[in-house]
Design a protein around this motif. Structure first.
Motif, PDB file in Angstrom:
ATOM      1  N   ASN A  37      23.186  86.794  47.587  1.00 46.45           N
ATOM      2  CA  ASN A  37      21.916  86.981  46.760  1.00 46.45           C
ATOM      3  C   ASN A  37      21.281  85.483  46.509  1.00 46.45           C
ATOM      4  O   ASN A  37      20.033  85.660  46.764  1.00 46.45           O
ATOM      5  CB  ASN A  37      22.255  87.464  45.316  1.00 46.45           C
ATOM      6  CG  ASN A  37      22.801  88.720  45.305  1.00 46.45           C
ATOM      7  OD1 ASN A  37      22.595  89.850  46.158  1.00 46.45           O
ATOM      8  ND2 ASN A  37      23.594  88.983  44.330  1.00 46.45           N
ATOM      9  N   HIS A  38      21.904  84.444  46.639  1.00 42.25           N
ATOM     10  CA  HIS A  38      21.452  82.962  46.635  1.00 42.25           C
ATOM     11  C   HIS A  38      20.821  83.019  48.052  1.00 42.25           C
ATOM     12  O   HIS A  38      19.618  82.506  48.141  1.00 42.25           O
ATOM     13  CB  HIS A  38      22.638  81.984  46.432  1.00 42.25           C
ATOM     14  CG  HIS A  38      23.377  82.442  45.143  1.00 42.25           C
ATOM     15  ND1 HIS A  38      24.371  82.019  45.039  1.00 42.25           N
ATOM     16  CD2 HIS A  38      22.844  83.383  44.151  1.00 42.25           C
ATOM     17  CE1 HIS A  38      25.001  82.586  43.903  1.00 42.25           C
ATOM     18  NE2 HIS A  38      24.223  83.455  43.518  1.00 42.25           N
ATOM     19  N   ALA A  39      21.379  83.210  49.270  1.00 40.38           N
ATOM     20  CA  ALA A  39      20.491  83.068  50.298  1.00 40.38           C
ATOM     21  C   ALA A  39      19.433  83.899  50.663  1.00 40.38           C
ATOM     22  O   ALA A  39      18.610  83.281  51.094  1.00 40.38           O
ATOM     23  CB  ALA A  39      21.685  83.520  51.640  1.00 40.38           C
ATOM     24  N   GLU A  40      19.653  85.232  50.187  1.00 43.71           N
ATOM     25  CA  GLU A  40      18.183  85.946  49.865  1.00 43.71           C
ATOM     26  C   GLU A  40      16.927  85.259  49.438  1.00 43.71           C
ATOM     27  O   GLU A  40      15.824  85.381  49.678  1.00 43.71           O
ATOM     28  CB  GLU A  40      18.487  87.479  49.894  1.00 43.71           C
ATOM     29  CG  GLU A  40      17.140  88.279  49.901  1.00 43.71           C
ATOM     30  CD  GLU A  40      17.482  89.668  49.732  1.00 43.71           C
ATOM     31  OE1 GLU A  40      16.922  90.439  49.970  1.00 43.71           O
ATOM     32  OE2 GLU A  40      18.810  90.043  49.265  1.00 43.71           O
ATOM     33  N   PHE A  41      17.439  84.732  48.081  1.00 41.75           N
ATOM     34  CA  PHE A  41      16.499  84.168  47.225  1.00 41.75           C
ATOM     35  C   PHE A  41      15.745  82.978  47.862  1.00 41.75           C
ATOM     36  O   PHE A  41      14.392  82.616  48.138  1.00 41.75           O
ATOM     37  CB  PHE A  41      17.184  83.720  45.921  1.00 41.75           C
ATOM     38  CG  PHE A  41      16.309  82.914  45.179  1.00 41.75           C
ATOM     39  CD1 PHE A  41      15.262  83.417  44.579  1.00 41.75           C
ATOM     40  CD2 PHE A  41      16.689  81.458  44.833  1.00 41.75           C
ATOM     41  CE1 PHE A  41      14.491  82.616  43.732  1.00 41.75           C
ATOM     42  CE2 PHE A  41      16.136  80.836  44.192  1.00 41.75           C
ATOM     43  CZ  PHE A  41      15.036  81.144  43.544  1.00 41.75           C
ATOM     44  N   ILE A  42      16.709  82.166  48.615  1.00 45.17           N
ATOM     45  CA  ILE A  42      16.583  80.858  49.281  1.00 45.17           C
ATOM     46  C   ILE A  42      15.335  81.211  50.327  1.00 45.17           C
ATOM     47  O   ILE A  42      14.339  80.553  50.803  1.00 45.17           O
ATOM     48  CB  ILE A  42      17.524  80.015  49.764  1.00 45.17           C
ATOM     49  CG1 ILE A  42      18.169  79.321  48.201  1.00 45.17           C
ATOM     50  CG2 ILE A  42      16.807  78.729  50.678  1.00 45.17           C
ATOM     51  CD1 ILE A  42      19.590  78.791  48.598  1.00 45.17           C
ATOM     52  N   ARG A 125      22.186  96.931  56.198  1.00 44.45           N
ATOM     53  CA  ARG A 125      22.049  95.805  55.174  1.00 44.45           C
ATOM     54  C   ARG A 125      20.804  94.832  55.752  1.00 44.45           C
ATOM     55  O   ARG A 125      20.800  94.798  56.696  1.00 44.45           O
ATOM     56  CB  ARG A 125      23.384  94.748  54.857  1.00 44.45           C
ATOM     57  CG  ARG A 125      24.321  95.405  54.070  1.00 44.45           C
ATOM     58  CD  ARG A 125      25.695  94.404  54.152  1.00 44.45           C
ATOM     59  NE  ARG A 125      25.230  93.258  53.440  1.00 44.45           N
ATOM     60  CZ  ARG A 125      26.194  92.214  53.795  1.00 44.45           C
ATOM     61  NH1 ARG A 125      27.242  92.281  54.267  1.00 44.45           N
ATOM     62  NH2 ARG A 125      25.631  91.064  53.121  1.00 44.45           N
ATOM     63  N   SER A 126      20.096  94.684  54.610  1.00 42.61           N
ATOM     64  CA  SER A 126      19.113  93.537  55.210  1.00 42.61           C
ATOM     65  C   SER A 126      19.512  92.301  55.819  1.00 42.61           C
ATOM     66  O   SER A 126      20.558  91.763  55.570  1.00 42.61           O
ATOM     67  CB  SER A 126      18.262  93.124  53.874  1.00 42.61           C
ATOM     68  OG  SER A 126      17.482  91.949  54.040  1.00 42.61           O
ATOM     69  N   LYS A 127      18.899  91.831  56.752  1.00 44.61           N
ATOM     70  CA  LYS A 127      19.122  90.692  57.414  1.00 44.61           C
ATOM     71  C   LYS A 127      18.383  89.350  57.124  1.00 44.61           C
ATOM     72  O   LYS A 127      18.351  88.269  57.435  1.00 44.61           O
ATOM     73  CB  LYS A 127      18.730  90.756  58.973  1.00 44.61           C
ATOM     74  CG  LYS A 127      19.716  91.795  59.428  1.00 44.61           C
ATOM     75  CD  LYS A 127      19.151  91.929  61.041  1.00 44.61           C
ATOM     76  CE  LYS A 127      19.955  93.137  61.496  1.00 44.61           C
ATOM     77  NZ  LYS A 127      18.939  93.808  62.695  1.00 44.61           N
ATOM     78  N   SER A 128      17.696  89.582  55.559  1.00 40.82           N
ATOM     79  CA  SER A 128      16.917  88.454  54.883  1.00 40.82           C
ATOM     80  C   SER A 128      18.116  87.371  54.475  1.00 40.82           C
ATOM     81  O   SER A 128      17.546  86.396  53.966  1.00 40.82           O
ATOM     82  CB  SER A 128      16.187  89.138  53.883  1.00 40.82           C
ATOM     83  OG  SER A 128      17.223  89.807  52.694  1.00 40.82           O
TER      84      SER A 128
END
Length: 182
Positions: A37-42, A125-128
């Protein structure tokens, strides 16, 4: 009240996030802290701040800030849904939590490689969350090739569970609930 940290250990697509979310639903007074979740936010809002090479120190800093807040400002049980495969990093985290009065539970996801490859091949899954990787297959191959990974041992935490088949998830959750709620 004893507070617990439940830490997952395993590769991508081994079931860590699904497990953590299911446990959170059944364990009142808990919160999942998931680095994805933190990686996607960043990656969504602060991509320009990402380190170009080396470890993802920004993601680790965000996670540590959230962990520190949860430890010091709440009375919640923490469910860490990260890979936690590097022994020294895992031991440092467990020492941190022990120093703050937490009891610890490790849940090691040790599914067969063929199952992991099947899950990755069928993933939606999203790769974001990616900073460098192009696919989850690439991530899994890199993780499986890592040489410095040591499986968790019983002496690392107060309790250790090993999941080798997804059918074991419900019984492990029930065992954890029994430990935490007693």
């Amino acid at each position: 009240m004893n507070r617990f940290v439940i830490m997952t250990v395993g590769t991508t697509h081994s079931g860590k996030t699904t497990f953590a979310q299911a446990l959170e639903q059944q364990l009142q007074g808990s919160v999942v802290i998931d680095q994805d979740n933190h990686a996607e936010f960043i990656n969504t809002y602060y991509r320009a701040l990402q380190p170009r090479q080396g470890p993802n120190t920004l993601k680790f800093s965000v996670t540590q800030t959230i962990v520190d807040y949860a430890v010091n400002q709440t009375d919640l049980h923490l469910i860490l849904s990260n890979s936690n495969r590097a022994r020294m990093v895992r031991l440092d985290l467990l020492t941190y939590f022990q120093g703050h009065g937490f009891r610890s539970i490790l849940v090691h996801f040790k599914l067969p490689e063929r199952i992991l490859h099947e899950r990755v091949a069928n993933s939606r899954r999203s790769k974001s969350i990616f900073r460098k990787a192009a696919s989850f297959s690439e991530v899994l191959d890199r993780q499986l090739a890592e040489r410095n990974v040591i499986d968790p041992t019983e002496d690392e935490a107060d309790h250790l569970f090993v999941i080798e088949d997804s059918s074991e998830v419900d019984s492990v959750i029930q065992s954890i609930l029994h430990i935490v709620l007693d």
